[in-house]
Design a protein around this motif. Structure first.
Motif, mmCIF file in Angstrom:
data_model
loop_
_atom_site.group_PDB
_atom_site.id
_atom_site.type_symbol
_atom_site.label_atom_id
_atom_site.label_comp_id
_atom_site.label_asym_id
_atom_site.label_seq_id
_atom_site.Cartn_x
_atom_site.Cartn_y
_atom_site.Cartn_z
ATOM 1 N N ALA A 195 48.331 13.597 -14.740
ATOM 2 C CA ALA A 195 47.942 12.289 -14.205
ATOM 3 C C ALA A 195 46.606 11.835 -14.782
ATOM 4 N N GLU A 196 45.670 12.766 -14.913
ATOM 5 C CA GLU A 196 44.362 12.430 -15.465
ATOM 6 C C GLU A 196 44.467 12.066 -16.942
ATOM 7 N N ARG A 197 45.276 12.828 -17.679
ATOM 8 C CA ARG A 197 45.456 12.544 -19.106
ATOM 9 C C ARG A 197 46.138 11.192 -19.299
ATOM 10 N N GLU A 198 47.120 10.891 -18.470
ATOM 11 C CA GLU A 198 47.817 9.608 -18.569
ATOM 12 C C GLU A 198 46.848 8.453 -18.317
ATOM 13 N N ALA A 199 45.973 8.617 -17.329
ATOM 14 C CA ALA A 199 44.989 7.573 -17.038
ATOM 15 C C ALA A 199 44.049 7.377 -18.223
ATOM 16 N N GLN A 200 43.653 8.470 -18.876
ATOM 17 C CA GLN A 200 42.795 8.378 -20.058
ATOM 18 C C GLN A 200 43.490 7.595 -21.167
ATOM 19 N N MET A 201 44.752 7.904 -21.397
ATOM 20 C CA MET A 201 45.515 7.215 -22.438
ATOM 21 C C MET A 201 45.625 5.728 -22.139
ATOM 22 N N LEU A 202 45.876 5.397 -20.881
ATOM 23 C CA LEU A 202 46.017 3.986 -20.507
ATOM 24 C C LEU A 202 44.688 3.245 -20.633
ATOM 25 N N ASP A 203 43.592 3.907 -20.269
ATOM 26 C CA ASP A 203 42.273 3.281 -20.397
ATOM 27 C C ASP A 203 41.986 2.926 -21.853
ATOM 28 N N VAL A 204 42.225 3.883 -22.739
ATOM 29 C CA VAL A 204 41.956 3.651 -24.162
ATOM 30 C C VAL A 204 42.936 2.638 -24.735
#
Length: 206
Positions: free
Chosen positions: A15-24
């Protein structure tokens, strides 16, 4: 204290990695547009491999749609919260609160809003996702209007049309503000509420 060897990869929860990808992705897409943005650049900025992003989202369009869908959810939450925040406030103030929530969201999520303005170049799922935002935003606004005593007895279709008019006005003014800086969320809110709620007759002659 446990040491970690240089170059060792830290395992990040999905979930944290997905949020990082979406932010970038939101940042890159809003800066370059969907067509010009590359998965290589996004992967490099996130600090992951490109295949990992494909594993999460399937394709560049899938990643783009995911960024739009996340923005949709955030906007809906902001609108719904605005309606329930002051249930005993006068109707005009409750409408004003919802309109202000829209413009506050646009200001706080400028990159996400920039994505929605690229719709002319979108196809398939991405285009459908943008339209879903409009439909669900108008639906949330219509449901809010229906809670006001003056609107309770109106035909649902009429309330829906009113909500479409309000949201359409908000969206167009939000786009206009991107090329005419200096109009605050408060000022934009008053422009919409005065024009739509009070009617054009409330504008002084001249």
């Amino acid at each position: 204290m446990t040491s970690r060897s240089p170059g060792a990869r830290v395992r990040v929860p999905r979930a944290e990695r997905e949020a990082q990808m979406l932010d970038v992705a939101e940042q890159v897409f809003s800066l370059r547009g969907m067509q010009a943005a590359t998965m290589d650049e996004i992967a490099e900025l996130v600090g992951v491999t490109k295949p990992l992003i494909y594993d999460y989202f399937g394709s560049k369009e899938g990643l783009f749609v995911a960024t739009i869908e996340r923005a949709r959810g955030q906007l809906l939450t902001a609108l719904i919260d605005s309606w329930v925040a002051r249930p005993s406030a006068p109707p005009r103030e409750r409408v004003r609160g919802a309109v202000h929530a829209f413009f506050s969201f646009v200001d706080e999520h400028a990159q996400a809003f920039a994505l929605l303005r690229t719709e002319g170049s979108l196809i398939g799922d991405a285009c459908a996702s943008v339209e879903r935002i409009r439909q669900q935003t108008a639906k949330a606004f219509a449901e809010g209007l229906a809670t006001l005593p003056a609107f309770a007895g109106l035909e649902p279709r009429r309330v829906t049309v009113m909500a479409e008019v309000v949201i359409g006005g908000c969206e167009r003014l939000a786009v206009w503000r991107t090329t005419h800086p200096g109009t605050s969320a408060d000022e934009a809110t008053e422009l919409v509420v005065t024009t739509i709620w009070d009617g054009l007759s409330s504008v002084p002659d001249g």
